[in-house]
Scaffold this motif. Structure first.
Motif, PDB file in Angstrom:
ATOM      1  N   ASN A  81       0.835  -1.208   0.000  1.00 16.44           N
ATOM      2  CA  ASN A  81       0.000   0.000   0.000  1.00 16.44           C
ATOM      3  C   ASN A  81       0.865   1.251   0.000  1.00 16.44           C
ATOM      4  N   VAL A  82       1.825   1.294   0.904  1.00 18.73           N
ATOM      5  CA  VAL A  82       2.643   2.509   1.017  1.00 18.73           C
ATOM      6  C   VAL A  82       3.572   2.635  -0.184  1.00 18.73           C
ATOM      7  N   ALA A  83       4.192   1.512  -0.591  1.00 17.71           N
ATOM      8  CA  ALA A  83       5.125   1.581  -1.723  1.00 17.71           C
ATOM      9  C   ALA A  83       4.409   2.106  -2.966  1.00 17.71           C
ATOM     10  N   MET A  84       3.251   1.555  -3.281  1.00 14.42           N
ATOM     11  CA  MET A  84       2.541   1.960  -4.489  1.00 14.42           C
ATOM     12  C   MET A  84       1.959   3.363  -4.354  1.00 14.42           C
ATOM     13  N   SER A  85       1.347   3.640  -3.223  1.00 15.82           N
ATOM     14  CA  SER A  85       0.729   4.957  -3.050  1.00 15.82           C
ATOM     15  C   SER A  85       1.774   6.062  -3.114  1.00 15.82           C
ATOM     16  N   PHE A  86       2.897   5.864  -2.443  1.00 16.79           N
ATOM     17  CA  PHE A  86       3.914   6.918  -2.445  1.00 16.79           C
ATOM     18  C   PHE A  86       4.565   7.045  -3.815  1.00 16.79           C
ATOM     19  N   TYR A  87       4.779   5.908  -4.477  1.00 14.84           N
ATOM     20  CA  TYR A  87       5.381   6.000  -5.807  1.00 14.84           C
ATOM     21  C   TYR A  87       4.433   6.705  -6.777  1.00 14.84           C
ATOM     22  N   MET A  88       3.130   6.403  -6.686  1.00 15.68           N
ATOM     23  CA  MET A  88       2.161   7.077  -7.556  1.00 15.68           C
ATOM     24  C   MET A  88       2.159   8.583  -7.310  1.00 15.68           C
ATOM     25  N   THR A  89       2.318   8.960  -6.043  1.00 14.98           N
ATOM     26  CA  THR A  89       2.371  10.382  -5.696  1.00 14.98           C
ATOM     27  C   THR A  89       3.581  11.039  -6.362  1.00 14.98           C
ATOM     28  N   LYS A  90       4.684  10.290  -6.390  1.00 14.26           N
ATOM     29  CA  LYS A  90       5.875  10.795  -7.082  1.00 14.26           C
ATOM     30  C   LYS A  90       5.643  10.828  -8.590  1.00 14.26           C
ATOM     31  N   PHE A  91       5.067   9.737  -9.097  1.00 15.85           N
ATOM     32  CA  PHE A  91       4.884   9.582 -10.541  1.00 15.85           C
ATOM     33  C   PHE A  91       4.006  10.701 -11.100  1.00 15.85           C
ATOM     34  N   MET A  92       2.944  11.057 -10.368  1.00 16.32           N
ATOM     35  CA  MET A  92       2.019  12.102 -10.840  1.00 16.32           C
ATOM     36  C   MET A  92       2.455  13.487 -10.362  1.00 16.32           C
ATOM     37  N   HIS A  93       3.538  13.542  -9.623  1.00 16.04           N
ATOM     38  CA  HIS A  93       4.058  14.799  -9.070  1.00 16.04           C
ATOM     39  C   HIS A  93       3.112  15.450  -8.077  1.00 16.04           C
ATOM     40  N   THR A  94       2.098  14.706  -7.619  1.00 16.71           N
ATOM     41  CA  THR A  94       1.223  15.289  -6.609  1.00 16.71           C
ATOM     42  C   THR A  94       1.941  15.415  -5.267  1.00 16.71           C
ATOM     43  N   ILE A  95       3.107  14.791  -5.158  1.00 22.10           N
ATOM     44  CA  ILE A  95       3.893  14.948  -3.932  1.00 22.10           C
ATOM     45  C   ILE A  95       4.284  16.415  -3.728  1.00 22.10           C
ATOM     46  N   ASP A  96       4.357  17.163  -4.836  1.00 19.98           N
ATOM     47  CA  ASP A  96       4.684  18.588  -4.720  1.00 19.98           C
ATOM     48  C   ASP A  96       3.675  19.314  -3.831  1.00 19.98           C
ATOM     49  N   GLU A  97       2.411  18.840  -3.867  1.00 14.62           N
ATOM     50  CA  GLU A  97       1.390  19.484  -3.027  1.00 14.62           C
ATOM     51  C   GLU A  97       1.784  19.447  -1.549  1.00 14.62           C
ATOM     52  N   MET A  98       2.375  18.335  -1.148  1.00 21.04           N
ATOM     53  CA  MET A  98       2.792  18.202   0.256  1.00 21.04           C
ATOM     54  C   MET A  98       4.119  18.899   0.513  1.00 21.04           C
ATOM     55  N   LEU A  99       5.024  18.787  -0.460  1.00 25.46           N
ATOM     56  CA  LEU A  99       6.362  19.357  -0.246  1.00 25.46           C
ATOM     57  C   LEU A  99       6.329  20.877  -0.116  1.00 25.46           C
ATOM     58  N   VAL A 100       5.415  21.536  -0.835  1.00 31.20           N
ATOM     59  CA  VAL A 100       5.355  23.006  -0.735  1.00 31.20           C
ATOM     60  C   VAL A 100       4.624  23.452   0.536  1.00 31.20           C
ATOM     61  N   SER A 101       3.897  22.545   1.158  1.00 29.71           N
ATOM     62  CA  SER A 101       3.083  22.917   2.317  1.00 29.71           C
ATOM     63  C   SER A 101       3.941  22.977   3.592  1.00 29.71           C
ATOM     64  N   PRO A 102       3.426  23.625   4.622  1.00 30.37           N
ATOM     65  CA  PRO A 102       4.210  23.740   5.861  1.00 30.37           C
ATOM     66  C   PRO A 102       4.177  22.491   6.742  1.00 30.37           C
ATOM     67  N   LEU A 103       3.585  21.429   6.245  1.00 29.34           N
ATOM     68  CA  LEU A 103       3.468  20.197   7.043  1.00 29.34           C
ATOM     69  C   LEU A 103       4.861  19.621   7.331  1.00 29.34           C
ATOM     70  N   PRO A 104       5.182  19.334   8.605  1.00 26.80           N
ATOM     71  CA  PRO A 104       6.507  18.770   8.914  1.00 26.80           C
ATOM     72  C   PRO A 104       6.711  17.413   8.249  1.00 26.80           C
ATOM     73  N   ASN A 105       7.953  17.148   7.900  1.00 24.60           N
ATOM     74  CA  ASN A 105       8.263  15.896   7.188  1.00 24.60           C
ATOM     75  C   ASN A 105       7.844  14.655   7.971  1.00 24.60           C
ATOM     76  N   PHE A 106       8.036  14.692   9.293  1.00 30.26           N
ATOM     77  CA  PHE A 106       7.736  13.471  10.053  1.00 30.26           C
ATOM     78  C   PHE A 106       6.246  13.157  10.011  1.00 30.26           C
ATOM     79  N   LEU A 107       5.401  14.185   9.875  1.00 25.54           N
ATOM     80  CA  LEU A 107       3.965  13.922   9.791  1.00 25.54           C
ATOM     81  C   LEU A 107       3.575  13.380   8.418  1.00 25.54           C
ATOM     82  N   ILE A 108       4.295  13.817   7.384  1.00 26.44           N
ATOM     83  CA  ILE A 108       4.032  13.267   6.038  1.00 26.44           C
ATOM     84  C   ILE A 108       4.386  11.777   6.040  1.00 26.44           C
ATOM     85  N   VAL A 109       5.561  11.467   6.577  1.00 26.70           N
ATOM     86  CA  VAL A 109       5.974  10.050   6.647  1.00 26.70           C
ATOM     87  C   VAL A 109       4.977   9.258   7.488  1.00 26.70           C
TER      88      VAL A 109
END
Lengths: 259, 310
Positions: A81-109
């Protein structure tokens, strides 16, 4: 609660909610296959072949098999679940939505890890329910059982997160489960007691985290002490701490997600 | 005096393959500005934006956003920034409104507030009727507008528009220009990168041109345009011209029987040119710039033909 804590909680909740919604949205692919697979295992290995195996530590083979199959579902599904979901987030670049936000890294993980744990535990519960149709269920230590299930799901969610981070193609998502996770699972005592292995293999098996998970979970259900349970529990906790630390370190460094 | 909303000091980026994308650039953007950051492909624009939005790791240097250091006060700095990226990066299977609510969640905005804001921006950008459609069902222009709505959901003080109108038809582009001007007038500082230089000339007050990882120009738009020493105009003639007469004092070229090209320096007047053309019974039916003024300057700067700029 200070406003920063509240904001972080909302952000964390958003990730967890997103992950759970993803699981629900594709429930046909996520919830059904493990039930069918485990039902086949119970039928073929448990009922048909199991009748010829005889008792292990006082339990029928299918009773011995049940804790292993439940944890097999938890571990595999938390990981994938995590491997595919996180890779898809990278693949679609939707991870940028989280990276630009003020959310701390440990909470994203942590958000992704909780998402993986949720799926692992749901699947584990469904396999548990499936097992009820094939064999009597024993729960000797219910709280310990829950704790082991939670820690195991967390451990393999972290491993899946690391896979998702370093993956650069869809193939990379399947390579580790195929060549690492599956052998570890099958050599981790799901289908047999590790004490049945030759001595050298028993020593090697001690480096396999799945062995500690299966032995602890089997103890929680059947009260079988195949190994030092306190040591097994400590090893699981150690693996969880180390892998979560690795996840956090890699994410802070931006490995696989930032150039 | 306006506060500095973005302060970049000695920002340097060397990628893992050894390519230096930024050679220690300095850049200041004042609050309320509409700032153009222009440059050819690979000049360092997206790297600059990427570092400022924490999508790219910097090699060295400092970035201060709205008074907050991006290294030591990351959360406050990041809350001040919104990004409309160059590439579309929304979850295509999510409903439109869910994209906005999720993004608002990442910024810690309570759901009830997020819903109000989502409605506001979706209506403003003409997407409200599409709110329950999956993102993949939107047209290219709608997807661009969704990126804008998403970037504004936390109401940032500084908004990066990285080629926001690429691939959008002219009608929607003009609507988007009006919207950008409106939010800029309401106090949002905007940094725009675009390859449509007409867009930058029309919208922006300040301009920086970046090339090969270095800022080669950083000034007011009006100041830069005033430095254009020579413009080329295209004259369309009412009747065909068999042979071009001598036009004293002007550099004129005939490109076909009904078209002339004329270079006009800052000291020359178009009225004088028309007077001479009238003397030769040449009637001009229409006139236009050969290239957008900023485009001419931009190309000359990038080509390092600095001699035409006084």
């Amino acid at each position: 609660m200070s406003s920063r804590v509240t904001e972080n909680f909302i952000g964390f909740y958003t990730i967890v909610e997103k992950e759970i919604m993803r699981l629900v949205r594709i429930w046909v692919e996520t919830l059904f296959p493990p039930i069918i697979t485990s039902a086949l295992y119970f039928t073929i290995f448990g009922n048909i072949l199991g009748q010829h195996i005889g008792k292990i530590d006082g339990y029928s083979y299918i009773e011995f098999l049940t804790p292993g199959l439940v944890m097999l579902g938890v571990v595999n599904n938390a990981y994938s679940n995590v491997a595919m979901s996180f890779y898809m987030t990278k693949f679609m670049h939707t991870i940028d939505e989280m990276l630009v936000s003020p959310l701390p890294n440990f909470l994203i993980v942590l958000g992704y890890v909780i998402g993986g744990m949720f799926r692992g535990l749901i699947i584990g519960s469904l396999i548990f329910l499936t097992a009820m149709f094939f064999t009597p269920i024993h729960i000797a230590h219910p709280w310990f059982m829950l704790l082991i299930a939670l820690l195991s799901a967390m451990l393999f969610s972290c491993a899946g997160f690391i896979n998702g981070m370093i993956a650069d193609s869809f193939d990379s998502i399947s390579i580790i489960p195929t060549f690492v996770l599956t052998p570890l699972t099958y050599l981790g005592g799901v289908f047999f007691a590790v004490s049945a292995l030759p001595h050298a293999w028993q020593v090697l098996a001690r480096f396999n985290p799945i062995l500690y998970i299966i032995e602890s979970f089997r103890y929680s259900m059947l009260n079988i002490r195949q190994a030092n349970i306190e040591l097994a529990f400590a090893m699981i906790v150690l693996f969880v701490v180390v892998l979560f630390g690795v996840c956090l370190y890699m994410f802070n460094k931006g490995i696989g997600v930032k150039s | 005096m306006a506060q500095t909303v973005l302060q970049i000091e000695q920002l340097k980026k060397v990628y893992a393959n050894g390519v230096t994308a930024l050679h220690g650039i300095d850049l200041n953007v004042k609050e309320g500005d509409f700032f153009a950051l222009l440059g050819p492909n690979g000049a360092g624009k997206s790297t600059t934006i990427g570092i400022t939005c924490t999508l790219v790791n910097k090699t060295s240097g400092n970035v201060i956003i709205n008074g907050y250091d991006l290294d030591s006060q990351a959360a406050d700095a990041k809350k001040s920034v919104g990004l409309v990226p160059q590439e579309f990066n929304c979850h295509v299977f999510e409903p439109v409104i869910r994209v906005l609510l999720t993004q608002a969640g990442y910024y810690g905005i309570p759901r009830r507030v997020a819903k109000v804001r989502a409605e506001h921006y979706l209506k403003k950008l003409g997407l409200w009727e599409k709110r329950n459609d999956q993102v993949r069902e939107l047209s290219g222009g709608m997807k661009r507008r969704l990126l804008i709505a998403r970037a504004l959901i936390h109401e940032p003080k500084l908004l990066f528009l990285d080629e926001p109108t690429a691939g959008v038809d002219i009608e929607i582009r003009r609507t988007m220009w009006e919207f950008f001007s409106e939010i800029n007038n309401n106090g949002t500082t905007i940094i725009l990168t675009t390859h449509y230089l007409e867009e930058a000339e029309n919208l922006c007050k300040h301009i920086a041109i970046i090339n090969h990882g270095r800022i080669v120009e950083n000034t007011q738009m009006s100041t830069l345009l005033a430095r254009l020493h020579c413009e080329t105009f295209i004259l369309n003639l009412a009747t065909p011209l068999l042979q071009l007469p001598i036009i004293t004092g002007f550099t004129v070229r005939q490109t076909d029987s009904t078209t002339l090209e004329v270079d006009i320096t800052q000291t020359q007047m178009l009225n004088d040119l028309f007077a001479i053309l009238s003397q030769h019974n040449i009637v001009v039916s229409s006139l236009r710039n050969k290239a957008n003024r900023l485009e001419e300057l931009f190309l000359r700067m990038i080509d390092k033909k600095q001699e035409v700029i006084t």
